[in-house]
Motif scaffolding. Structure first.
Motif, PDB file in Angstrom:
ATOM      1  N   VAL A  13       0.839  -1.210   0.000  1.00 29.68           N
ATOM      2  CA  VAL A  13       0.000   0.000   0.000  1.00 29.68           C
ATOM      3  C   VAL A  13       0.869   1.253   0.000  1.00 29.68           C
ATOM      4  CG1 VAL A  13      -1.642   1.351   1.368  1.00 29.68           C
ATOM      5  CG2 VAL A  13      -1.989  -1.110   1.070  1.00 29.68           C
ATOM      6  N   VAL A  14       1.885   1.286   0.877  1.00 32.92           N
ATOM      7  CA  VAL A  14       2.751   2.462   0.962  1.00 32.92           C
ATOM      8  C   VAL A  14       3.537   2.647  -0.341  1.00 32.92           C
ATOM      9  CG1 VAL A  14       4.731   3.475   2.165  1.00 32.92           C
ATOM     10  CG2 VAL A  14       2.913   2.357   3.476  1.00 32.92           C
ATOM     11  N   ALA A  15       4.053   1.551  -0.903  1.00 33.72           N
ATOM     12  CA  ALA A  15       4.804   1.638  -2.161  1.00 33.72           C
ATOM     13  C   ALA A  15       3.919   2.138  -3.297  1.00 33.72           C
ATOM     14  CB  ALA A  15       5.399   0.276  -2.510  1.00 33.72           C
ATOM     15  N   ALA A  16       2.670   1.687  -3.339  1.00 33.76           N
ATOM     16  CA  ALA A  16       1.745   2.147  -4.384  1.00 33.76           C
ATOM     17  C   ALA A  16       1.465   3.642  -4.251  1.00 33.76           C
ATOM     18  CB  ALA A  16       0.446   1.352  -4.307  1.00 33.76           C
ATOM     19  N   MET A  17       1.280   4.104  -3.019  1.00 38.91           N
ATOM     20  CA  MET A  17       1.063   5.540  -2.799  1.00 38.91           C
ATOM     21  C   MET A  17       2.283   6.341  -3.236  1.00 38.91           C
ATOM     22  SD  MET A  17      -0.715   5.269   0.982  1.00 38.91           S
ATOM     23  CE  MET A  17      -0.751   7.046   1.248  1.00 38.91           C
ATOM     24  N   GLY A  18       3.482   5.835  -2.898  1.00 44.03           N
ATOM     25  CA  GLY A  18       4.698   6.529  -3.289  1.00 44.03           C
ATOM     26  C   GLY A  18       4.874   6.564  -4.799  1.00 44.03           C
ATOM     27  N   SER A  19       4.534   5.461  -5.460  1.00 42.73           N
ATOM     28  CA  SER A  19       4.647   5.411  -6.922  1.00 42.73           C
ATOM     29  C   SER A  19       3.749   6.450  -7.574  1.00 42.73           C
ATOM     30  CB  SER A  19       4.286   4.008  -7.421  1.00 42.73           C
ATOM     31  OG  SER A  19       5.194   3.047  -6.925  1.00 42.73           O
ATOM     32  N   ALA A  20       2.563   6.624  -7.029  1.00 37.82           N
ATOM     33  CA  ALA A  20       1.642   7.631  -7.564  1.00 37.82           C
ATOM     34  C   ALA A  20       2.222   9.031  -7.406  1.00 37.82           C
ATOM     35  CB  ALA A  20       0.297   7.522  -6.852  1.00 37.82           C
ATOM     36  N   CYS A  21       2.810   9.300  -6.253  1.00 36.22           N
ATOM     37  CA  CYS A  21       3.414  10.622  -6.015  1.00 36.22           C
ATOM     38  C   CYS A  21       4.577  10.870  -6.978  1.00 36.22           C
ATOM     39  CB  CYS A  21       3.898  10.723  -4.564  1.00 36.22           C
ATOM     40  SG  CYS A  21       2.575  10.714  -3.331  1.00 36.22           S
ATOM     41  N   LEU A  22       5.403   9.848  -7.176  1.00 37.73           N
ATOM     42  CA  LEU A  22       6.537   9.991  -8.097  1.00 37.73           C
ATOM     43  C   LEU A  22       6.066  10.184  -9.541  1.00 37.73           C
ATOM     44  CD1 LEU A  22       8.856   7.277  -6.540  1.00 37.73           C
ATOM     45  CD2 LEU A  22       9.468   9.691  -6.858  1.00 37.73           C
ATOM     46  N   GLY A  23       4.997   9.470  -9.910  1.00 38.76           N
ATOM     47  CA  GLY A  23       4.464   9.595 -11.256  1.00 38.76           C
ATOM     48  C   GLY A  23       3.998  10.999 -11.564  1.00 38.76           C
ATOM     49  N   VAL A  24       3.464  11.676 -10.550  1.00 40.52           N
ATOM     50  CA  VAL A  24       3.031  13.068 -10.735  1.00 40.52           C
ATOM     51  C   VAL A  24       4.222  14.019 -10.734  1.00 40.52           C
ATOM     52  CG1 VAL A  24       1.716  14.958  -9.678  1.00 40.52           C
ATOM     53  CG2 VAL A  24       0.750  12.634  -9.746  1.00 40.52           C
ATOM     54  N   ALA A  29       9.518  18.251 -12.681  1.00 39.97           N
ATOM     55  CA  ALA A  29      10.749  18.716 -12.044  1.00 39.97           C
ATOM     56  C   ALA A  29      11.918  18.718 -13.035  1.00 39.97           C
ATOM     57  CB  ALA A  29      11.068  17.828 -10.848  1.00 39.97           C
ATOM     58  N   PRO A  30      12.834  19.700 -12.918  1.00 40.15           N
ATOM     59  CA  PRO A  30      14.060  19.683 -13.728  1.00 40.15           C
ATOM     60  C   PRO A  30      14.915  18.472 -13.340  1.00 40.15           C
ATOM     61  CG  PRO A  30      13.864  21.723 -12.455  1.00 40.15           C
ATOM     62  CD  PRO A  30      12.770  20.852 -12.023  1.00 40.15           C
ATOM     63  N   LEU A  31      15.284  17.653 -14.291  1.00 41.99           N
ATOM     64  CA  LEU A  31      15.924  16.366 -14.023  1.00 41.99           C
ATOM     65  C   LEU A  31      17.206  16.504 -13.217  1.00 41.99           C
ATOM     66  CD1 LEU A  31      16.071  13.322 -14.422  1.00 41.99           C
ATOM     67  CD2 LEU A  31      17.228  13.750 -16.615  1.00 41.99           C
ATOM     68  N   TRP A  32      18.133  17.375 -13.670  1.00 40.63           N
ATOM     69  CA  TRP A  32      19.437  17.437 -13.013  1.00 40.63           C
ATOM     70  C   TRP A  32      19.345  18.037 -11.610  1.00 40.63           C
ATOM     71  CZ3 TRP A  32      22.789  14.297 -14.717  1.00 40.63           C
ATOM     72  CH2 TRP A  32      22.803  13.955 -16.079  1.00 40.63           C
ATOM     73  N   VAL A  33      18.434  18.953 -11.438  1.00 47.49           N
ATOM     74  CA  VAL A  33      18.233  19.505 -10.085  1.00 47.49           C
ATOM     75  C   VAL A  33      17.721  18.402  -9.147  1.00 47.49           C
ATOM     76  CG1 VAL A  33      16.913  21.151  -8.706  1.00 47.49           C
ATOM     77  CG2 VAL A  33      17.806  21.833 -10.946  1.00 47.49           C
ATOM     78  N   GLY A  34      16.752  17.627  -9.638  1.00 45.08           N
ATOM     79  CA  GLY A  34      16.227  16.519  -8.840  1.00 45.08           C
ATOM     80  C   GLY A  34      17.305  15.516  -8.484  1.00 45.08           C
ATOM     81  N   ILE A  35      18.187  15.218  -9.448  1.00 43.48           N
ATOM     82  CA  ILE A  35      19.271  14.253  -9.195  1.00 43.48           C
ATOM     83  C   ILE A  35      20.237  14.786  -8.135  1.00 43.48           C
ATOM     84  CG2 ILE A  35      21.302  13.158 -10.218  1.00 43.48           C
ATOM     85  CD1 ILE A  35      19.682  12.835 -12.796  1.00 43.48           C
ATOM     86  N   ALA A  36      20.522  16.095  -8.173  1.00 45.41           N
ATOM     87  CA  ALA A  36      21.426  16.687  -7.178  1.00 45.41           C
ATOM     88  C   ALA A  36      20.871  16.521  -5.767  1.00 45.41           C
ATOM     89  CB  ALA A  36      21.653  18.161  -7.502  1.00 45.41           C
ATOM     90  N   TYR A  37      19.589  16.800  -5.611  1.00 44.43           N
ATOM     91  CA  TYR A  37      18.966  16.618  -4.301  1.00 44.43           C
ATOM     92  C   TYR A  37      18.903  15.136  -3.925  1.00 44.43           C
ATOM     93  CZ  TYR A  37      17.461  21.470  -3.814  1.00 44.43           C
ATOM     94  OH  TYR A  37      17.430  22.842  -3.664  1.00 44.43           O
ATOM     95  N   VAL A  77      10.080  15.418  -3.951  1.00 45.91           N
ATOM     96  CA  VAL A  77       9.624  14.036  -4.115  1.00 45.91           C
ATOM     97  C   VAL A  77      10.682  13.214  -4.838  1.00 45.91           C
ATOM     98  CG1 VAL A  77       7.891  12.547  -5.187  1.00 45.91           C
ATOM     99  CG2 VAL A  77       7.184  14.654  -4.037  1.00 45.91           C
ATOM    100  N   ILE A  78      11.283  13.774  -5.875  1.00 50.03           N
ATOM    101  CA  ILE A  78      12.340  13.056  -6.600  1.00 50.03           C
ATOM    102  C   ILE A  78      13.543  12.824  -5.685  1.00 50.03           C
ATOM    103  CG2 ILE A  78      13.991  13.216  -8.497  1.00 50.03           C
ATOM    104  CD1 ILE A  78      11.830  14.706 -10.070  1.00 50.03           C
ATOM    105  N   ALA A  79      13.878  13.826  -4.875  1.00 52.76           N
ATOM    106  CA  ALA A  79      15.002  13.686  -3.943  1.00 52.76           C
ATOM    107  C   ALA A  79      14.810  12.492  -3.014  1.00 52.76           C
ATOM    108  CB  ALA A  79      15.155  14.966  -3.126  1.00 52.76           C
ATOM    109  N   SER A  80      13.562  12.191  -2.686  1.00 51.06           N
ATOM    110  CA  SER A  80      13.279  11.117  -1.738  1.00 51.06           C
ATOM    111  C   SER A  80      13.730   9.750  -2.244  1.00 51.06           C
ATOM    112  CB  SER A  80      11.781  11.077  -1.418  1.00 51.06           C
ATOM    113  OG  SER A  80      11.030  10.635  -2.545  1.00 51.06           O
ATOM    114  N   LEU A  81      13.984   9.632  -3.544  1.00 52.06           N
ATOM    115  CA  LEU A  81      14.470   8.358  -4.085  1.00 52.06           C
ATOM    116  C   LEU A  81      15.871   8.011  -3.570  1.00 52.06           C
ATOM    117  CD1 LEU A  81      13.249   8.531  -7.789  1.00 52.06           C
ATOM    118  CD2 LEU A  81      12.423   7.007  -5.993  1.00 52.06           C
ATOM    119  N   GLY A  82      16.562   9.008  -3.018  1.00 49.57           N
ATOM    120  CA  GLY A  82      17.858   8.722  -2.418  1.00 49.57           C
ATOM    121  C   GLY A  82      17.755   7.808  -1.211  1.00 49.57           C
TER     122      GLY A  82
END
Length: 444
Positions: A13-24, A29-37, A77-82
């Motif tokens: 359930v938590v992973a599905a909710m997170g996937s939805a947030c990431l999909g949005v 978001a600017p890709l390289w900025v997101g990767i830096a974070y 949200v993208i930063a959270s993938l770290g």
């Protein structure tokens, strides 16, 4: 529902909710900025500190707050993938479940915190660094930590059977150590937005973050110091008591599992484990000739050994962190019918944690080979405990122990720790009754 099924359901359930947030978030978001974070988040998670056996905390919330303020919620949200990237790097057991859960819970927490901030900005009609915006990010910080810890509490409760409220309390117990450093994140974001931050200033801002981490590490080291203190006492017991080597560790392990089976909160389980490790520390004050006698004790010897719970409580009474569970050491040979020793206390004075350790202590003594009789089988020992329910043991503890030994596939300890002391003599096959007569009332 079995614990494994509950845990898997929570993670899915938590992973599905997170996937939805990431999909949005990803398309916005600017890709390289997101990767830096993302890299910054990854580093803070690698430097995380253990809060309890199955929970770690970090300062990654600072990265999320800076991202929300400086570049928007989608970047946060993208930063959270770290987070899951660091988990995959650090752990080996249950890696898929851990990575999926952390990916979901970090993404959801960042999305909710970012949404809270932008919603409050619109409500207050303010922009950072106006006072209304500072208040908005402070509230968003509380929201981020609360969502994060709520999910962690849920997965801990699902995995352990612990009530959600107590799991959540144990997870947030050091959260206050991170609170002052929200200001660092706000300052860093303000400078980033103003374009007034350079490498040197960035380095200076990093120093308080490391101070924050040092507070968390100090908390962890205190826990480790407690553990070393307790185990040094156990070593002292085992050097003297040849016949119960390993007994304290087994009693502690099983007692924690039984407490978990009964839904005892984490903090109480942890202290129960410490007290169970130390339940026989009073044997330090009993003469060696009595402790290591290879056979039944006479009346005088038995009177001496009956004092070890009192001696143990006296030894440990000035150790503050053990104060809540000192009765485990003091009363671990007492009985519900008041016929135990050395105090003969009534049932009302025996708390649940004492009853757990008393039950487990007797079980391990019965299922361990001693110099005067061989170990009983697990089923035989459980049957004897059930026979003594009501006047010696609590039925709840006995049934919880019965469930635990099945789940763990617990086996008797058939190897005698000090076989050389037998001098070639054969260990007899004793009965449960023999065991209770010799060890005088259920346990050692």
């Amino acid at each position: 529902m079995q614990r494994r099924s509950r845990l898997t359901l929570v993670v899915v359930v938590v992973a599905a909710m997170g996937s939805a947030c990431l999909g949005v978030a990803i398309p916005r978001a600017p890709l390289w900025v997101g990767i830096a974070y993302l890299v910054a988040f990854f580093v803070t998670e690698l430097l995380s500190t253990k809060l309890r056996d199955d929970v770690r905390v970090s300062l990654s919330n600072l990265v999320v707050l800076v991202a929300i303020l400086a570049d928007g919620p989608a970047v946060a949200v993208i930063a959270s993938l770290g987070g899951p990237a660091a988990i995959a790097f650090k752990v080996s057991d249950q890696r898929l479940l851990r990575v999926a859960f952390n990916a979901g819970q970090f993404a959801v927490a960042a999305a909710v915190a970012g949404g809270t901030y932008t919603g409050l900005i619109r409500l207050f009609g303010a922009d950072f660094p106006d006072p209304g915006a500072v208040l908005a990010i402070a509230i968003a910080s509380v929201v981020y930590v609360s969502v994060n810890y709520l999910f962690v509490g849920m997965v801990v409760a699902a995995a352990s059977g612990e009530p959600l409220s107590s799991a959540w309390r144990s997870v947030v117990q050091v959260g206050w150590l991170q609170a002052p450093y929200v200001g660092i994140a706000i300052l860093a974001a303000a400078l980033l937005r103003a374009g007034g931050i350079g490498p040197v200033l960035l380095l200076l801002l990093a120093l308080p973050v490391f101070v924050a981490r040092s507070g968390l590490v100090a908390f962890q080291k205190t826990d480790e110091a407690y553990d070393r203190l307790v185990r040094s006492f156990v070593t002292a017991i085992e050097v003297k008591d040849l016949y119960t080597r390993g007994h304290s560790e087994r009693v502690a392990e099983l007692s924690v599992h039984v407490a978990e089976e009964l839904g005892v909160p984490y903090d109480e389980r942890r202290l129960t484990g410490y007290a169970a490790l130390l339940h026989d520390v009073g044997k330090i004050g009993v003469p060696l000739c009595v402790i290591n006698k290879p056979g039944p004790l006479d009346d005088d010897e038995f009177e001496q050994i009956k004092q070890h719970p009192t001696i143990g409580a006296r030894i440990l009474r000035d150790i503050d962190f053990l104060a809540p569970v000192l009765d485990i050491v003091r009363f671990h040979h007492e009985r519900l019918d008041g016929r135990g020793y050395p105090h003969g206390v009534s049932e009302e004075e025996l708390g649940d944690l004492v009853r757990i350790v008393t039950t487990v202590d007797a079980f391990d003594a019965m299922t361990s080979t001693r110099s005067y009789r061989r170990a009983l089988g697990v089923d035989e020992a459980v049957a004897e405990l059930r026979r003594c329910v009501g006047h010696q043991f609590d039925s709840r503890m006995v049934e919880a122990l019965a469930a635990v030994v099945v789940r763990l596939d617990w086996q008797p300890t058939v190897e005698f720790a000090s076989a050389a002391e037998l001098k070639g003599r054969e260990i007899p096959l004793g009965t449960a009754a023999d065991r209770f007569n010799v060890d005088a009332g259920g346990g050692s």
